[in-house]
Design a protein around this motif. Structure first.
Motif, PDB file in Angstrom:
ATOM      1  N   PHE A   1       0.945  -1.249   0.108  1.00  0.00           N
ATOM      2  CA  PHE A   1       0.065   0.044   0.044  1.00  0.00           C
ATOM      3  C   PHE A   1       0.747   1.307   0.015  1.00  0.00           C
ATOM      4  N   GLU A   2       0.776   2.022  -1.116  1.00  0.00           N
ATOM      5  CA  GLU A   2       1.319   3.238  -1.261  1.00  0.00           C
ATOM      6  C   GLU A   2       0.351   4.228  -0.519  1.00  0.00           C
ATOM      7  N   THR A   3       1.007   5.054   0.574  1.00  0.00           N
ATOM      8  CA  THR A   3       0.099   6.045   1.028  1.00  0.00           C
ATOM      9  C   THR A   3       0.462   7.530   1.089  1.00  0.00           C
ATOM     10  N   THR A   4      -0.230   8.140   1.458  1.00  0.00           N
ATOM     11  CA  THR A   4       0.080   9.846   1.532  1.00  0.00           C
ATOM     12  C   THR A   4       1.235   9.827   2.757  1.00  0.00           C
ATOM     13  N   GLU A   5       1.065   8.901   3.554  1.00  0.00           N
ATOM     14  CA  GLU A   5       2.129   9.063   4.701  1.00  0.00           C
ATOM     15  C   GLU A   5       3.366   7.910   4.590  1.00  0.00           C
ATOM     16  N   GLY A   6       3.443   7.334   3.421  1.00  0.00           N
ATOM     17  CA  GLY A   6       4.585   6.320   3.496  1.00  0.00           C
ATOM     18  C   GLY A   6       4.131   4.867   2.931  1.00  0.00           C
ATOM     19  N   ASN A   7       4.825   4.208   2.598  1.00  0.00           N
ATOM     20  CA  ASN A   7       4.593   2.616   1.955  1.00  0.00           C
ATOM     21  C   ASN A   7       4.272   1.546   3.339  1.00  0.00           C
ATOM     22  N   ILE A   8       3.395   0.478   3.240  1.00  0.00           N
ATOM     23  CA  ILE A   8       3.163  -0.308   4.038  1.00  0.00           C
ATOM     24  C   ILE A   8       2.886  -1.603   3.379  1.00  0.00           C
ATOM     25  N   ARG A   9       3.937  -2.455   3.564  1.00  0.00           N
ATOM     26  CA  ARG A   9       3.837  -3.871   2.953  1.00  0.00           C
ATOM     27  C   ARG A   9       3.272  -4.756   4.045  1.00  0.00           C
ATOM     28  N   ILE A  10       2.293  -5.683   3.416  1.00  0.00           N
ATOM     29  CA  ILE A  10       1.513  -6.449   4.000  1.00  0.00           C
ATOM     30  C   ILE A  10       1.740  -8.251   3.596  1.00  0.00           C
ATOM     31  N   VAL A  11       1.687  -8.962   4.288  1.00  0.00           N
ATOM     32  CA  VAL A  11       1.757 -10.390   3.846  1.00  0.00           C
ATOM     33  C   VAL A  11       0.405 -11.052   4.216  1.00  0.00           C
ATOM     34  N   LEU A  12      -0.136 -11.992   3.644  1.00  0.00           N
ATOM     35  CA  LEU A  12      -1.482 -12.335   3.579  1.00  0.00           C
ATOM     36  C   LEU A  12      -1.330 -13.958   3.751  1.00  0.00           C
ATOM     37  N   PHE A  13      -2.290 -14.368   4.846  1.00  0.00           N
ATOM     38  CA  PHE A  13      -1.943 -15.740   5.350  1.00  0.00           C
ATOM     39  C   PHE A  13      -2.789 -16.610   4.605  1.00  0.00           C
ATOM     40  N   ASN A  14      -2.166 -17.899   4.314  1.00  0.00           N
ATOM     41  CA  ASN A  14      -2.846 -18.949   3.488  1.00  0.00           C
ATOM     42  C   ASN A  14      -3.836 -19.676   4.531  1.00  0.00           C
ATOM     43  N   GLU A  15      -3.831 -19.309   5.721  1.00  0.00           N
ATOM     44  CA  GLU A  15      -4.722 -20.085   6.544  1.00  0.00           C
ATOM     45  C   GLU A  15      -6.010 -19.450   6.448  1.00  0.00           C
ATOM     46  N   THR A  16      -6.142 -18.327   5.890  1.00  0.00           N
ATOM     47  CA  THR A  16      -7.428 -17.611   5.710  1.00  0.00           C
ATOM     48  C   THR A  16      -7.720 -17.304   4.347  1.00  0.00           C
ATOM     49  N   PRO A  17      -7.789 -18.418   3.408  1.00  0.00           N
ATOM     50  CA  PRO A  17      -7.942 -18.316   1.938  1.00  0.00           C
ATOM     51  C   PRO A  17      -9.040 -17.398   1.477  1.00  0.00           C
ATOM     52  N   ILE A  18     -10.336 -17.433   2.039  1.00  0.00           N
ATOM     53  CA  ILE A  18     -11.328 -16.559   1.555  1.00  0.00           C
ATOM     54  C   ILE A  18     -10.991 -15.359   1.465  1.00  0.00           C
TER      55      ILE A  18
END
Length: 262
Positions: free
Chosen positions: A52-69
């Motif tokens: 996520f590139e935001t007006t305050e800086g970047n946020i990188r997120i990893v998504l869990f395969n344990e919650t596929p939906i």
């Protein structure tokens, strides 16, 4: 109708107890193994990552395969540029930051927002105690239990946890509160209690909302956003915008087959 949290009043009381401070985000807890790490029973190499590139800086997120939906729904929105130009419309200091209302893109300053979404809900994938509300956790908002007893998630409103660090006394209070309000269904293991003491988070949300990812870079940006001055509706006085959201790495389990549609 706001896609939010039924237990905010409790968190407003807890900061008056001992605790507080700032630490970097920790990992998930493998409770059965009695350890906390950056992975549960899944290799991080196979996980999807988003930026996520935001007006305050970047946020990188990893998504869990344990919650596929939830993972696949989130990827679908990003691929369709759903979050581009959306505001963090709800920000509460020492609690969390929330986004996901498509109407916020063009909302004039000072207007209350947070009602818009994409028109459907997701079945809950609540995997406590494997996934919990430590600082940096990413989860989906939902309607409260009175109108949503299945605890289904909103389709687009997500939040990133900031919370607070807890003293031993605070942790004991939270353990008792969780046990009482859940009729014994939500109990805090020692490993998770340790994370809340060292790292911080929002334990009062555990067992009630689907956690489906975590911040891996940019927790300082989350901290900055959660400190924003806000109006009476928790909207930042100066807009905090997601400029662009992109999938930077597609995990091997991201198939799209789990996506829920209206």
């Amino acid at each position: 109708m706001r896609h939010s949290f039924p237990f905010i009043a409790l968190l407003m009381v807890l900061p008056m107890l001992s605790g507080g401070g700032r630490m970097a985000a920790g990992g998930m807890c493998g409770v059965a193994a009695g350890t906390c790490s950056t992975a549960a029973d899944d290799s991080s190499a196979s996980r999807t990552e988003v930026l996520f590139e935001t007006t305050e800086g970047n946020i990188r997120i990893v998504l869990f395969n344990e919650t596929p939906i939830h993972r696949d729904n989130f990827v679908k929105h990003i691929d369709e540029h759903f979050y581009d130009s959306v505001l963090f419309h709800r920000v509460i200091r020492n609690f969390m930051i929330q986004a996901g209302d498509p109407g916020s893109r063009t909302a004039p300053p000072g207007v209350e927002i947070g009602e818009g979404d994409c028109g459907y809900t997701l079945p809950a994938e609540i995997l406590y105690p494997t996934l919990f509300h430590k600082r940096g956790a990413v989860a989906m908002a939902r309607e409260d239990d009175e109108v949503n007893p299945e605890r289904r998630s909103n389709c687009s409103h997500f939040y990133i946890v900031w919370g607070k660090r807890f003293s031993t006394a605070d942790i004991e209070y939270m353990k008792n509160w969780l046990d009482t309000t859940s009729n014994g269904a939500v109990k805090m293991p020692p490993e998770i209690a340790s994370v809340y003491r060292r790292t911080g988070g929002t334990p009062h949300l555990d067992g009630g909302y689907t956690v489906f990812g975590e911040v891996t870079e940019g927790l300082d940006v989350v901290e900055k956003i959660q400190r924003a001055d806000t109006d009476d509706n928790d909207r930042p006085v100066y807009d905090v915008r997601i400029l662009r959201a992109v999938v930077t790495k597609r995990g091997s389990s991201t198939t799209g087959n789990q996506i829920m549609t209206p």
